[in-house]
Design a protein around this motif. Structure first.
Motif, short mmCIF file in Angstrom:
data_model
loop_
_atom_site.label_atom_id
_atom_site.label_comp_id
_atom_site.label_asym_id
_atom_site.label_seq_id
_atom_site.Cartn_x
_atom_site.Cartn_y
_atom_site.Cartn_z
N LEU A 89 -1.54 -2.86 10.61
CA LEU A 89 -0.74 -4.31 10.65
C LEU A 89 -1.01 -4.67 9.33
O LEU A 89 0.38 -5.70 9.29
N ILE A 90 -2.42 -4.51 8.90
CA ILE A 90 -2.28 -5.98 7.66
C ILE A 90 -1.00 -5.38 6.66
O ILE A 90 -0.13 -5.95 5.95
N GLU A 91 -0.52 -4.09 6.48
CA GLU A 91 0.75 -3.44 5.54
C GLU A 91 1.54 -3.69 6.30
O GLU A 91 2.81 -4.29 5.00
N LYS A 92 1.35 -3.69 7.37
CA LYS A 92 3.05 -4.09 7.76
C LYS A 92 3.18 -5.24 8.12
O LYS A 92 4.92 -6.14 7.51
N ASN A 93 2.54 -6.33 8.09
CA ASN A 93 2.62 -7.84 8.19
C ASN A 93 1.25 -8.36 8.23
O ASN A 93 0.66 -8.76 9.19
N SER A 94 0.72 -9.01 7.22
CA SER A 94 -0.09 -9.44 7.01
C SER A 94 -0.72 -10.77 7.47
O SER A 94 -1.66 -11.14 8.32
N GLY A 95 0.19 -11.66 7.33
CA GLY A 95 0.69 -12.63 8.12
C GLY A 95 0.63 -12.45 9.72
O GLY A 95 -0.40 -13.54 10.43
N LEU A 96 1.35 -12.01 10.57
CA LEU A 96 1.10 -11.64 12.08
C LEU A 96 -0.61 -11.00 11.79
O LEU A 96 -1.26 -11.42 12.99
N ALA A 97 -1.01 -9.66 11.32
CA ALA A 97 -2.61 -10.07 11.67
C ALA A 97 -3.42 -10.92 10.92
O ALA A 97 -4.80 -11.30 11.98
N ALA A 98 -3.29 -11.61 10.17
CA ALA A 98 -3.83 -12.52 10.17
C ALA A 98 -4.12 -14.05 11.12
O ALA A 98 -5.41 -14.33 11.79
#
Length: 66
Positions: A26-35
């Motif tokens: 999730l961090i690799e694909k979309n770090s903003g969403l993960a955060a």
């Protein structure tokens, strides 16, 4: 529309290793969403355990915040 129950069941079925892999992907694909999700979970957890007490609700009312 999302099926939250299905998402939760899938997450519950993950082993700790799978949880780590999911978090990394999730961090690799979309770090903003993960955060954003991480922050929202932390806030919800804090609200549940630190502000959902009778004493805290009374304190908030006395200070005009509830």
């Amino acid at each position: 529309m999302f099926n939250y129950d299905t998402i939760i069941k899938q997450l519950e079925a993950m082993s700790p290793i799978h949880q780590d892999e999911f978090a990394q992907k999730l961090i690799e694909k979309n770090s903003g969403l993960a955060a954003a999700i991480s922050t929202k979970i932390n806030i919800a957890h804090q609200d549940k355990y630190y502000t959902d007490t009778k004493a805290m609700q009374e304190s908030l009312k006395l200070r005009g915040h509830a």
